[in-house]
Motif scaffolding. Structure first.
Motif, PDB file in Angstrom:
ATOM      1  N   ALA A 132       0.824  -1.202   0.000  1.00 60.68           N
ATOM      2  CA  ALA A 132       0.000   0.000   0.000  1.00 60.68           C
ATOM      3  C   ALA A 132       0.860   1.255   0.000  1.00 60.68           C
ATOM      4  N   CYS A 133       1.967   1.215   0.721  1.00 61.47           N
ATOM      5  CA  CYS A 133       2.871   2.355   0.778  1.00 61.47           C
ATOM      6  C   CYS A 133       3.526   2.604  -0.578  1.00 61.47           C
ATOM      7  N   TYR A 134       3.936   1.537  -1.250  1.00 58.07           N
ATOM      8  CA  TYR A 134       4.511   1.663  -2.590  1.00 58.07           C
ATOM      9  C   TYR A 134       3.539   2.380  -3.519  1.00 58.07           C
ATOM     10  N   ALA A 135       2.280   1.909  -3.528  1.00 58.62           N
ATOM     11  CA  ALA A 135       1.286   2.448  -4.452  1.00 58.62           C
ATOM     12  C   ALA A 135       0.885   3.875  -4.097  1.00 58.62           C
ATOM     13  N   GLU A 136       0.721   4.156  -2.823  1.00 57.74           N
ATOM     14  CA  GLU A 136       0.227   5.464  -2.392  1.00 57.74           C
ATOM     15  C   GLU A 136       1.254   6.563  -2.587  1.00 57.74           C
ATOM     16  N   ASN A 137       2.535   6.263  -2.370  1.00 55.76           N
ATOM     17  CA  ASN A 137       3.570   7.295  -2.351  1.00 55.76           C
ATOM     18  C   ASN A 137       4.505   7.258  -3.545  1.00 55.76           C
ATOM     19  N   ASN A 138       4.115   6.551  -4.597  1.00 55.54           N
ATOM     20  CA  ASN A 138       4.915   6.498  -5.824  1.00 55.54           C
ATOM     21  C   ASN A 138       6.359   6.060  -5.544  1.00 55.54           C
ATOM     22  N   VAL A 139       6.493   5.066  -4.703  1.00 56.13           N
ATOM     23  CA  VAL A 139       7.829   4.549  -4.403  1.00 56.13           C
ATOM     24  C   VAL A 139       8.270   3.656  -5.560  1.00 56.13           C
ATOM     25  N   PRO A 140       9.358   3.985  -6.234  1.00 60.19           N
ATOM     26  CA  PRO A 140       9.780   3.180  -7.389  1.00 60.19           C
ATOM     27  C   PRO A 140      10.328   1.832  -6.961  1.00 60.19           C
ATOM     28  N   PHE A 141      10.205   0.866  -7.829  1.00 59.55           N
ATOM     29  CA  PHE A 141      10.722  -0.474  -7.548  1.00 59.55           C
ATOM     30  C   PHE A 141      11.630  -0.894  -8.694  1.00 59.55           C
ATOM     31  N   ARG A 142      12.544  -1.795  -8.392  1.00 60.07           N
ATOM     32  CA  ARG A 142      13.502  -2.261  -9.379  1.00 60.07           C
ATOM     33  C   ARG A 142      12.925  -3.429 -10.162  1.00 60.07           C
ATOM     34  N   GLN A 143      13.488  -3.628 -11.353  1.00 59.77           N
ATOM     35  CA  GLN A 143      13.024  -4.736 -12.186  1.00 59.77           C
ATOM     36  C   GLN A 143      13.288  -6.072 -11.505  1.00 59.77           C
TER      37      GLN A 143
END
Length: 273
Positions: free
Chosen positions: A31-42
């Protein structure tokens, strides 16, 4: 940093996490990733390179099976009040660019990315490892830019990121209340994404100064504790656990140390400064 006048009514937003309810599912992290536009690696298999604002740590009681007990501890930014409850948290005190500051009206430690030049002093000062350095420019798979939250800016590489208690949600709730002619926010008007996503309702969020909010009474529970309390950072994230070994590990005591004696020494040391 000036102390808030006594006549001013302030809020002190905080979080209470019931570790007896937490299953370690990681829904709060997603939820935190989606809400705060936290980028993720491939390739997210290398967790040392992951960028996350909240982590779920796993600890155990150190006993072999069948006496083994496991506990999961979600760890966002602790939003520390500082030793003298004036907002002088470890990270705010060392930032040379004033890229992080303490909001006296909410108690939230901010992070201003356009001011940050990546010296990482705040990361070194934070005893909870709650801050992350962004080594790469954010990238999302094709067409996934549409999933980004327009209320949160995407950060460039070379800056430090951290949990902000979804402060943009507070701003929206405050604007709505202003339009409606209200000064106070209802408890459900401002909630963090992790608290809303938790399937077991292990995370409670609200104003620690407001008796009408759940966190007010939960933070005063007999089973409530905070991480590394002997450092006197006064974090606003509280935990609940009925297990004594969990509460003991929260302050990272060595075998044979007496927690109460150490806390008393810390209080005496603080009083002499």
């Amino acid at each position: 940093m000036t102390q808030q006048p006594q006549h001013t009514k302030t809020k002190r937003y905080g979080m209470v996490i019931d570790l007896d309810k937490c299953t370690g599912c990681g829904a709060c992290m997603v939820a935190c990733y989606a809400e705060n536009n936290v980028p993720f690696r491939q390739d997210e298999s290398d967790k040392m390179r992951s960028l996350n604002w909240i982590r779920v740590m796993k600890v155990d009681n150190g006993k072999p099976f069948p006496d083994t007990q496991v506990c999961y501890i979600p760890m966002p930014c602790m939003q520390c009040d500082g030793q003298h409850m004036e907002g002088h948290s470890p990270c705010v005190s060392v930032c040379p660019a004033v890229a992080t500051d303490y909001d006296q009206t909410t108690g939230i430690v901010s992070q201003i990315y356009t001011r940050c030049f990546g010296c990482r002093y705040c990361m070194a000062a934070c005893p909870y490892h709650a801050r992350k350095f962004n080594w790469w420019d954010p990238k999302w798979p094709a067409d996934m830019e549409k999933y980004l939250n327009p209320d949160v800016s995407a950060r460039m590489r070379g800056v430090v990121e951290k949990c902000s208690f979804c402060y943009h949600r507070y701003q929206k709730a405050r604007d709505k209340a202003y339009v409606e002619g209200r000064e106070e926010l209802h408890e459900d008007e401002y909630q963090t994404a992790c608290a809303q996503a938790c399937p077991t309702n292990a995370i409670a969020f609200g104003d620690l100064h407001n008796p009408e909010h759940a966190v007010y009474s939960l933070s005063r529970s007999k089973t409530a504790f905070r991480l590394l309390e002997r450092l006197n950072t006064n974090p606003k994230v509280y935990y609940l656990s009925s297990k004594s070994w969990v509460r003991r590990k929260a302050d990272n005591y060595l075998e044979g140390e007496n927690p109460e004696q150490i806390r008393e020494k810390a209080r005496k040391a603080a009083a002499t400064h």
